[in-house]
Design a protein around this motif. Structure first.
Motif, PDB file in Angstrom:
ATOM      1  N   UNK A   1       0.721  -1.358  -0.305  1.00 54.71           N
ATOM      2  CA  UNK A   1       0.217  -0.006  -0.043  1.00 54.71           C
ATOM      3  C   UNK A   1       0.398   1.201  -0.350  1.00 54.71           C
ATOM      4  N   UNK A   2       1.878   1.320   0.901  1.00 53.04           N
ATOM      5  CA  UNK A   2       2.592   2.320   0.471  1.00 53.04           C
ATOM      6  C   UNK A   2       3.553   2.567  -0.833  1.00 53.04           C
ATOM      7  N   UNK A   3       2.818   2.329  -1.732  1.00 52.14           N
ATOM      8  CA  UNK A   3       3.424   2.195  -3.147  1.00 52.14           C
ATOM      9  C   UNK A   3       2.646   2.905  -3.860  1.00 52.14           C
ATOM     10  N   UNK A   4       1.000   2.869  -3.380  1.00 54.54           N
ATOM     11  CA  UNK A   4       0.231   3.505  -3.675  1.00 54.54           C
ATOM     12  C   UNK A   4      -0.126   4.925  -4.487  1.00 54.54           C
ATOM     13  N   UNK A   5      -0.186   5.474  -5.511  1.00 60.87           N
ATOM     14  CA  UNK A   5       0.337   6.807  -5.301  1.00 60.87           C
ATOM     15  C   UNK A   5      -1.366   7.457  -5.718  1.00 60.87           C
ATOM     16  N   UNK A   6      -1.571   8.591  -5.925  1.00 60.58           N
ATOM     17  CA  UNK A   6      -3.207   9.826  -6.898  1.00 60.58           C
ATOM     18  C   UNK A   6      -3.186   8.350  -7.673  1.00 60.58           C
ATOM     19  N   UNK A   7      -1.540   9.118  -8.847  1.00 61.29           N
ATOM     20  CA  UNK A   7      -1.935   8.306 -10.096  1.00 61.29           C
ATOM     21  C   UNK A   7      -2.256   7.433 -10.591  1.00 61.29           C
ATOM     22  N   UNK A   8      -1.524   5.951  -9.769  1.00 62.35           N
ATOM     23  CA  UNK A   8      -1.343   5.102  -9.899  1.00 62.35           C
ATOM     24  C   UNK A   8      -2.600   4.176  -9.240  1.00 62.35           C
ATOM     25  N   UNK A   9      -3.729   4.633  -8.837  1.00 61.90           N
ATOM     26  CA  UNK A   9      -4.618   4.225  -8.538  1.00 61.90           C
ATOM     27  C   UNK A   9      -5.792   4.809  -8.898  1.00 61.90           C
ATOM     28  N   UNK A  10      -5.540   6.398  -9.828  1.00 64.46           N
ATOM     29  CA  UNK A  10      -6.483   6.830 -10.470  1.00 64.46           C
ATOM     30  C   UNK A  10      -6.535   6.056 -12.198  1.00 64.46           C
ATOM     31  N   UNK A  11      -6.126   5.679 -12.017  1.00 64.59           N
ATOM     32  CA  UNK A  11      -5.170   4.741 -13.712  1.00 64.59           C
ATOM     33  C   UNK A  11      -6.062   3.123 -13.333  1.00 64.59           C
ATOM     34  N   UNK A  12      -6.044   2.956 -11.881  1.00 70.26           N
ATOM     35  CA  UNK A  12      -6.416   1.748 -11.418  1.00 70.26           C
ATOM     36  C   UNK A  12      -7.697   1.566 -12.059  1.00 70.26           C
ATOM     37  N   UNK A  13      -8.965   2.317 -11.298  1.00 70.33           N
ATOM     38  CA  UNK A  13     -10.323   2.396 -11.297  1.00 70.33           C
ATOM     39  C   UNK A  13     -10.923   2.384 -12.523  1.00 70.33           C
ATOM     40  N   UNK A  14     -10.179   3.959 -13.327  1.00 73.02           N
ATOM     41  CA  UNK A  14     -10.090   3.759 -14.959  1.00 73.02           C
ATOM     42  C   UNK A  14      -9.845   2.593 -16.014  1.00 73.02           C
ATOM     43  N   UNK A  15      -8.823   1.938 -15.239  1.00 76.29           N
ATOM     44  CA  UNK A  15      -8.807   0.573 -15.847  1.00 76.29           C
ATOM     45  C   UNK A  15      -9.259  -0.786 -15.626  1.00 76.29           C
ATOM     46  N   UNK A  16      -9.244  -0.682 -14.315  1.00 75.21           N
ATOM     47  CA  UNK A  16      -9.771  -2.460 -13.351  1.00 75.21           C
ATOM     48  C   UNK A  16     -10.455  -2.411 -13.466  1.00 75.21           C
ATOM     49  N   UNK A  17     -10.891  -0.812 -13.001  1.00 74.61           N
ATOM     50  CA  UNK A  17     -12.905  -1.067 -12.550  1.00 74.61           C
ATOM     51  C   UNK A  17     -13.720  -1.145 -13.357  1.00 74.61           C
ATOM     52  N   UNK A  18     -13.491   0.298 -13.906  1.00 78.65           N
ATOM     53  CA  UNK A  18     -14.321   0.642 -14.770  1.00 78.65           C
ATOM     54  C   UNK A  18     -14.199   0.178 -16.901  1.00 78.65           C
ATOM     55  N   UNK A  19     -13.122   0.224 -17.053  1.00 81.04           N
ATOM     56  CA  UNK A  19     -12.632  -0.517 -18.184  1.00 81.04           C
ATOM     57  C   UNK A  19     -13.164  -1.663 -18.691  1.00 81.04           C
TER      58      UNK A  19
END
Ligand SMILES: [Zn+2]
Length: 244
Positions: free
Chosen positions: A220-238
């Motif tokens: 979790x310490x490596x999760x950045x705002x950019x990483x989570x934003x991309x993850x939500x867009x790609x892995x949850x919503x695409x």
């Protein structure tokens, strides 16, 4: 409870003023953050099935219909809570960083090819299942895309599902559209759309970054705002657009 009902009624009627009358909004306020993140005790139905009631009933209907056509739909995985997903995540994280010597960010990218970050899995919802055909003999890992393709042991069931699953409300989530980002093609993962669509709508209102920042599992310490934003867009919503 009274207060919640009041807020819901107020906001829905508030929206009704701004929207054309023929648009009905799902009652997304019925899902709590804990429920959406797999941390709540929800009522699940069916021994070894573990789905929400309506999804369970429809699954049985689909199973019956497939059986009549010569396929034995077998659930490999359905509901998985946050803590189970956390155990899967940490096992892979340790394997990739310690045994395989990967850098943390590289390990995280590798994990999210097929596994979700705890708290973000559709398997937390009691609406999603991984299924195979119980009849053909098959060795090794069963959730492998080739096994659902021409010549594979689950080819027949896959063709049956392509034709019939949507009649029962079950939709493929991670389809084989080459333009789709996020999780790879999973021909085994189906979602009960009548419940998972409003659940995803509710999930989209959560601040996933803020919620994950509170967690302390490995990586979790490596999760950045950019990483989570991309993850939500790609892995949850695409995903399959019919589930949005
Ligand atoms: Zn799955």
């Amino acid at each position: 409870m009274k207060r919640r009902t009041f807020i819901k009624t107020t906001s829905i009627s508030g929206m009704a003023c701004a929207l054309p009358p023929f648009i009905t909004l799902p009652f997304t306020t019925d899902y709590t953050t804990d429920e959406l993140m797999g941390k709540a005790d929800v009522d699940l139905f069916g021994d070894g099935i573990n789905l929400r009631k309506e999804a369970y009933e429809s699954f049985l209907e689909m199973k019956k219909a497939a059986y009549a056509d010569g396929y034995d739909i077998k659930i490999v995985s359905s509901f998985r809570d946050f803590y189970r997903q956390e155990a899967i995540w940490e096992r892979k994280y340790i394997q990739y960083t310690e045994d395989d010597g990967m850098e943390p960010l590289e390990a995280i990218d590798k994990i999210i090819e097929y596994s979700t970050i705890p708290g973000t899995s559709r398997h937390h919802w009691g609406t999603d299942i991984d299924i195979i055909d119980g009849y053909p003999k098959s060795s090794g890992d069963v959730l492998v895309a080739e096994k659902f393709e021409a010549g594979g042991p689950y080819e027949g069931l896959k063709l049956w599902l392509d034709k019939n699953s949507e009649k029962f409300g079950f939709y493929l989530v991670y389809n084989n559209d080459p333009r789709r980002r996020g999780f790879k093609y999973e021909p085994w993962h189906y979602s009960y759309a009548p419940i998972s669509i409003p659940m995803l709508a509710a999930y989209r209102r959560l601040n996933v970054l803020r919620l994950l920042e509170k967690e302390e599992f490995l990586g979790t310490e490596y999760f950045t705002t950019g990483f989570i934003k991309t993850y939500v867009e790609d892995n949850i919503l695409d995903i399959n657009p019919e589930l949005l």
